[in-house]
Design an enzyme around this catalytic site. Structure first.
Site, PDB file in Angstrom:
ATOM      1  N   LYS A  65     -27.342 -36.576 -19.198  1.00 33.63           N
ATOM      2  CA  LYS A  65     -27.564 -37.753 -20.059  1.00 33.63           C
ATOM      3  C   LYS A  65     -28.157 -37.366 -21.412  1.00 33.63           C
ATOM      4  N   LEU A  66     -28.644 -36.142 -21.511  1.00 32.83           N
ATOM      5  CA  LEU A  66     -29.347 -35.681 -22.724  1.00 32.83           C
ATOM      6  C   LEU A  66     -30.517 -36.605 -23.049  1.00 32.83           C
ATOM      7  N   THR A  67     -31.435 -36.712 -22.096  1.00 34.50           N
ATOM      8  CA  THR A  67     -32.690 -37.423 -22.358  1.00 34.50           C
ATOM      9  C   THR A  67     -33.502 -36.550 -23.316  1.00 34.50           C
ATOM     10  N   THR A 116     -38.506 -30.662  -4.563  1.00 36.48           N
ATOM     11  CA  THR A 116     -39.646 -29.929  -5.142  1.00 36.48           C
ATOM     12  C   THR A 116     -40.740 -29.724  -4.103  1.00 36.48           C
ATOM     13  N   ASP A 117     -41.567 -28.710  -4.311  1.00 37.58           N
ATOM     14  CA  ASP A 117     -42.693 -28.501  -3.388  1.00 37.58           C
ATOM     15  C   ASP A 117     -43.725 -29.622  -3.505  1.00 37.58           C
ATOM     16  N   GLU A 118     -43.635 -30.410  -4.597  1.00 39.72           N
ATOM     17  CA  GLU A 118     -44.610 -31.502  -4.772  1.00 39.72           C
ATOM     18  C   GLU A 118     -44.472 -32.582  -3.709  1.00 39.72           C
ATOM     19  N   TYR A 146     -43.849 -39.323  -9.713  1.00 44.43           N
ATOM     20  CA  TYR A 146     -42.752 -38.336  -9.785  1.00 44.43           C
ATOM     21  C   TYR A 146     -42.446 -37.790  -8.394  1.00 44.43           C
ATOM     22  N   LYS A 154     -39.118 -38.141  -5.975  1.00 50.12           N
ATOM     23  CA  LYS A 154     -38.385 -36.975  -5.488  1.00 50.12           C
ATOM     24  C   LYS A 154     -38.328 -36.965  -3.954  1.00 50.12           C
ATOM     25  N   ASN A 175     -41.471 -23.574 -11.639  1.00 46.60           N
ATOM     26  CA  ASN A 175     -40.618 -22.600 -12.332  1.00 46.60           C
ATOM     27  C   ASN A 175     -41.168 -22.282 -13.710  1.00 46.60           C
ATOM     28  N   LYS A 198     -44.461 -28.906 -20.345  1.00 43.54           N
ATOM     29  CA  LYS A 198     -44.948 -28.273 -19.122  1.00 43.54           C
ATOM     30  C   LYS A 198     -45.953 -27.194 -19.515  1.00 43.54           C
ATOM     31  N   PRO A 232     -54.930 -27.749 -23.994  1.00 36.17           N
ATOM     32  CA  PRO A 232     -55.716 -28.712 -23.206  1.00 36.17           C
ATOM     33  C   PRO A 232     -55.684 -28.390 -21.712  1.00 36.17           C
TER      34      PRO A 232
HETATM   35  P1  NAD Z   1     -35.888 -30.938 -17.057  1.00 33.42           P
HETATM   36  O1  NAD Z   1     -36.724 -32.142 -17.318  1.00 33.42           O
HETATM   37  O2  NAD Z   1     -36.036 -29.744 -17.939  1.00 33.42           O
HETATM   38  O3  NAD Z   1     -34.352 -31.338 -17.087  1.00 33.42           O
HETATM   39  C1  NAD Z   1     -33.861 -32.500 -16.491  1.00 33.42           C
HETATM   40  C2  NAD Z   1     -32.434 -32.706 -16.979  1.00 33.42           C
HETATM   41  O4  NAD Z   1     -31.898 -33.866 -16.344  1.00 33.42           O
HETATM   42  C3  NAD Z   1     -32.335 -32.941 -18.487  1.00 33.42           C
HETATM   43  O5  NAD Z   1     -31.285 -32.184 -19.031  1.00 33.42           O
HETATM   44  C4  NAD Z   1     -32.046 -34.433 -18.597  1.00 33.42           C
HETATM   45  O6  NAD Z   1     -31.305 -34.771 -19.757  1.00 33.42           O
HETATM   46  C5  NAD Z   1     -31.242 -34.651 -17.323  1.00 33.42           C
HETATM   47  N1  NAD Z   1     -31.263 -36.054 -16.898  1.00 33.42           N
HETATM   48  C6  NAD Z   1     -32.355 -36.855 -16.755  1.00 33.42           C
HETATM   49  N2  NAD Z   1     -31.973 -38.087 -16.366  1.00 33.42           N
HETATM   50  C7  NAD Z   1     -30.621 -38.042 -16.242  1.00 33.42           C
HETATM   51  C8  NAD Z   1     -29.652 -39.002 -15.841  1.00 33.42           C
HETATM   52  N3  NAD Z   1     -29.998 -40.255 -15.511  1.00 33.42           N
HETATM   53  N4  NAD Z   1     -28.354 -38.621 -15.811  1.00 33.42           N
HETATM   54  C9  NAD Z   1     -27.991 -37.351 -16.153  1.00 33.42           C
HETATM   55  N5  NAD Z   1     -28.861 -36.422 -16.551  1.00 33.42           N
HETATM   56  C10 NAD Z   1     -30.168 -36.761 -16.579  1.00 33.42           C
HETATM   57  O7  NAD Z   1     -36.141 -30.549 -15.547  1.00 33.42           O
HETATM   58  P2  NAD Z   1     -36.248 -29.144 -14.793  1.00 33.42           P
HETATM   59  O8  NAD Z   1     -37.632 -28.669 -14.877  1.00 33.42           O
HETATM   60  O9  NAD Z   1     -35.132 -28.293 -15.210  1.00 33.42           O
HETATM   61  O10 NAD Z   1     -36.018 -29.627 -13.289  1.00 33.42           O
HETATM   62  C11 NAD Z   1     -34.704 -29.708 -12.743  1.00 33.42           C
HETATM   63  C12 NAD Z   1     -34.785 -30.165 -11.302  1.00 33.42           C
HETATM   64  O11 NAD Z   1     -35.584 -29.240 -10.560  1.00 33.42           O
HETATM   65  C13 NAD Z   1     -35.438 -31.527 -11.110  1.00 33.42           C
HETATM   66  O12 NAD Z   1     -34.763 -32.202 -10.088  1.00 33.42           O
HETATM   67  C14 NAD Z   1     -36.866 -31.201 -10.701  1.00 33.42           C
HETATM   68  O13 NAD Z   1     -37.401 -32.243  -9.919  1.00 33.42           O
HETATM   69  C15 NAD Z   1     -36.632 -29.944  -9.892  1.00 33.42           C
HETATM   70  N6  NAD Z   1     -37.760 -29.001  -9.828  1.00 33.42           N
HETATM   71  C16 NAD Z   1     -38.345 -28.553 -10.981  1.00 33.42           C
HETATM   72  C17 NAD Z   1     -39.358 -27.594 -10.899  1.00 33.42           C
HETATM   73  C18 NAD Z   1     -40.019 -27.060 -12.131  1.00 33.42           C
HETATM   74  O14 NAD Z   1     -41.002 -26.332 -12.021  1.00 33.42           O
HETATM   75  N7  NAD Z   1     -39.525 -27.337 -13.338  1.00 33.42           N
HETATM   76  C19 NAD Z   1     -39.762 -27.122  -9.647  1.00 33.42           C
HETATM   77  C20 NAD Z   1     -39.153 -27.625  -8.491  1.00 33.42           C
HETATM   78  C21 NAD Z   1     -38.135 -28.545  -8.610  1.00 33.42           C
HETATM   79  O1  DAU Z   2     -44.346 -27.777  -8.264  1.00 36.17           O
HETATM   80  C1  DAU Z   2     -43.095 -28.088  -8.813  1.00 36.17           C
HETATM   81  C2  DAU Z   2     -43.278 -29.040  -9.959  1.00 36.17           C
HETATM   82  O2  DAU Z   2     -43.862 -28.292 -11.021  1.00 36.17           O
HETATM   83  C3  DAU Z   2     -41.973 -29.674 -10.416  1.00 36.17           C
HETATM   84  O3  DAU Z   2     -41.455 -30.448  -9.377  1.00 36.17           O
HETATM   85  C4  DAU Z   2     -42.207 -30.532 -11.656  1.00 36.17           C
HETATM   86  O4  DAU Z   2     -40.987 -31.052 -12.145  1.00 36.17           O
HETATM   87  C5  DAU Z   2     -42.845 -29.669 -12.726  1.00 36.17           C
HETATM   88  O5  DAU Z   2     -43.142 -30.472 -13.854  1.00 36.17           O
HETATM   89  C6  DAU Z   2     -44.086 -29.001 -12.205  1.00 36.17           C
HETATM   90  O6  DAU Z   2     -45.159 -29.975 -12.001  1.00 36.17           O
HETATM   91  P1  DAU Z   2     -46.683 -29.654 -12.400  1.00 36.17           P
HETATM   92  O7  DAU Z   2     -47.383 -30.929 -12.595  1.00 36.17           O
HETATM   93  O8  DAU Z   2     -47.267 -28.659 -11.474  1.00 36.17           O
HETATM   94  O9  DAU Z   2     -46.408 -28.911 -13.818  1.00 36.17           O
HETATM   95  P2  DAU Z   2     -47.163 -29.023 -15.238  1.00 36.17           P
HETATM   96  O10 DAU Z   2     -46.599 -27.909 -16.064  1.00 36.17           O
HETATM   97  O11 DAU Z   2     -47.128 -30.383 -15.785  1.00 36.17           O
HETATM   98  O12 DAU Z   2     -48.663 -28.662 -14.859  1.00 36.17           O
HETATM   99  C7  DAU Z   2     -48.983 -27.448 -14.227  1.00 36.17           C
HETATM  100  C8  DAU Z   2     -50.481 -27.420 -14.020  1.00 36.17           C
HETATM  101  O13 DAU Z   2     -51.125 -27.324 -15.301  1.00 36.17           O
HETATM  102  C9  DAU Z   2     -51.021 -28.681 -13.379  1.00 36.17           C
HETATM  103  O14 DAU Z   2     -52.088 -28.335 -12.495  1.00 36.17           O
HETATM  104  C10 DAU Z   2     -51.570 -29.488 -14.544  1.00 36.17           C
HETATM  105  C11 DAU Z   2     -52.002 -28.427 -15.522  1.00 36.17           C
HETATM  106  N1  DAU Z   2     -51.884 -28.801 -16.950  1.00 36.17           N
HETATM  107  C12 DAU Z   2     -50.691 -29.270 -17.385  1.00 36.17           C
HETATM  108  C13 DAU Z   2     -50.518 -29.633 -18.699  1.00 36.17           C
HETATM  109  C14 DAU Z   2     -49.203 -30.171 -19.191  1.00 36.17           C
HETATM  110  C15 DAU Z   2     -52.971 -28.635 -17.812  1.00 36.17           C
HETATM  111  O15 DAU Z   2     -54.052 -28.175 -17.425  1.00 36.17           O
HETATM  112  N2  DAU Z   2     -52.801 -28.995 -19.127  1.00 36.17           N
HETATM  113  C16 DAU Z   2     -51.619 -29.510 -19.594  1.00 36.17           C
HETATM  114  O16 DAU Z   2     -51.529 -29.836 -20.805  1.00 36.17           O
END
Ligand code: NAD
Ligand code: DAU
Length: 343
Positions: free
Chosen positions: A39-41, A129-131, A153, A157, A183, A192, A208
């Site tokens: 969707k390119l959010t 996700t592990d969450e 979130y 999930k 990741n 992130k 922060p």
């Molecule tokens: P991201 O936010 O970087 O990317 C999400 C993508 O989904 C974007 O390209 C966005 O445009 C697209 N999108 C959002 N809503 C949409 C819709 N309605 N239709 C089509 N496209 C849409 O996310 P990410 O970090 O790459 O995570 C990808 C997947 O992995 C997610 O399902 C997330 O829950 C899961 N995940 C992420 C992590 C992590 O650490 N980032 C860890 C475990 C699982």
């Molecule tokens: O565990 C998998 C999940 O990891 C994925 O499912 C999610 O999509 C991904 O966003 C991620 O979630 P977290 O909440 O763990 O990631 P985030 O990078 O937002 O935060 C990582 C840790 O850092 C968390 O304990 C909160 C802290 N944090 C985060 C931000 C953005 C800070 O201390 N300061 C910040 O500004």
């Protein structure tokens, strides 16, 4: 799309993990044609796919997974679906959860309904996700553990995770569910923690750190995640859940110090701020099941982190415009967290 190629649909392929997976898949599988549906959010960008956009074995479709007339035919034409598309940032889900319910739950429902109509579908990978396990005080979550998501979130999930499973149990859609840990790597949106802190430090801005900084995350390099998914697409069993974890459990405060060192800054760049609401203290997954299939992470955390820092240093073209465009959100977050200091 040529019939001799395996037709792989990647939803959310313009996001962080999705784009890394698309690039990996095109390189690793010369017999795959990859279609990205995105969707390119704010988080999805064509730039994430800049080097594969024109590849003959890649098609990009700009569309919403919730839009059945667009998403349905793509799922019906696929041999394999890898479903990454989601709203993914916990802080945003705390501010407003509507899009999370819509995309993460309803969008998954739209894809699964279409998958029911595709008898040649070999694999539907639900990227969970592990969450979904919630905060884990001790030990590591196993795939059979109860789900206790604690923020909008992770609750969305968890809904999608179980909905996908139900389409296997009820309709025999060949679903596997993967639950990966945090990741890191190139092309991660600078909201992130790692890309936010790295780009802030490059810009000479404080980082922060929420609460006491004692929260623990298990870091997984995005390419190790891609390799695990590849293995599971081929060798996973329908109806099964697989944890994917890097085995690098690090406290946020220690991660922050590592980044500060890598960027040649000092302690004065850390700003202790109010904690995230409902902040999960620790995630930890047991990866025994996946490791028994022959997978193990290949990227040592120290090396992966240094490479990631280097990537952000060398690719300012990629993140500077995003940070500027996202200034409104960051100002809002700043107001939420920045105004209320923890200590
Ligand atoms: P991201 O936010 O970087 O990317 C999400 C993508 O989904 C974007 O390209 C966005 O445009 C697209 N999108 C959002 N809503 C949409 C819709 N309605 N239709 C089509 N496209 C849409 O996310 P990410 O970090 O790459 O995570 C990808 C997947 O992995 C997610 O399902 C997330 O829950 C899961 N995940 C992420 C992590 C992590 O650490 N980032 C860890 C475990 C699982
Ligand atoms: O565990 C998998 C999940 O990891 C994925 O499912 C999610 O999509 C991904 O966003 C991620 O979630 P977290 O909440 O763990 O990631 P985030 O990078 O937002 O935060 C990582 C840790 O850092 C968390 O304990 C909160 C802290 N944090 C985060 C931000 C953005 C800070 O201390 N300061 C910040 O500004």
């Amino acid at each position: 799309m040529t019939s001799t190629l395996t037709n792989v649909l990647v939803t959310g392929g313009a996001g962080f993990i999705g784009s890394n997976f698309v690039r990996y898949a095109i390189g690793a599988h010369p017999d795959w044609h990859v279609t990205t549906l995105d969707k390119l959010t704010y988080a999805g960008r064509r730039e994430n796919l800049h080097d594969v956009m024109d590849n003959a074995r890649h098609t990009f479709v700009h569309g919403d997974i919730c839009d059945a007339p667009v998403a349905g035919p793509l799922v019906e034409a696929a041999d394999i679906v890898v479903h990454f598309a989601a709203e993914t940032h916990v802080d945003r889900s705390i501010l407003a959860a509507g899009d999370f319910i819509r995309t993460d739950v309803e969008g998954t429902f739209v894809l699964l309904e279409a998958a029911r109509r595709n008898p040649k579908l070999r694999r539907f990978v639900q990227i969970s996700t592990d969450e979904v396990y919630g905060s884990v005080a001790e030990g590591s979550s196993r795939e059979t553990d109860e789900l206790r998501p604690r923020n909008p979130y992770s609750a969305s999930k968890a809904g999608a995770d179980r909905l996908a499973y139900s389409y296997w149990a009820t309709h025999e859609v060949p679903v596997i569910v993967t639950r990966a840990s945090n990741n890191y790597g190139p092309y991660q949106f600078p909201e992130k923690v790692i890309p936010l802190f790295v780009t802030n430090l490059i810009e000479g801005i404080q980082v922060p750190l929420y609460g006491d900084g004692g929260n623990v995350r298990d870091w997984l390099h995005v390419l190790d995640h891609c390799r695990a998914l590849d293995l599971l697409i081929h060798q996973g069993q329908s109806g099964e859940v697989y944890n994917i974890g890097g085995g690098n459990e690090v406290k946020n405060v220690d991660l922050t110090h590592q980044l500060i060192r890598l960027l040649g800054k000092d302690e004065s760049f850390i700003r202790r701020v109010e904690d995230r609401k409902g902040h999960d203290r620790r995630y930890s997954v047991s990866t025994e099941k996946l490791r028994a299939m022959g997978w193990q992470p290949q990227v040592p955390f120290e090396q992966g982190l240094a490479d990631t820092v280097r990537w952000y240093r060398e690719n300012e073209w990629w993140w500077r415009p995003v940070k500027e465009r996202d200034a409104e959100y960051r100002a809002y977050i700043e107001q939420q967290y920045g105004g209320r200091r923890a200590h």
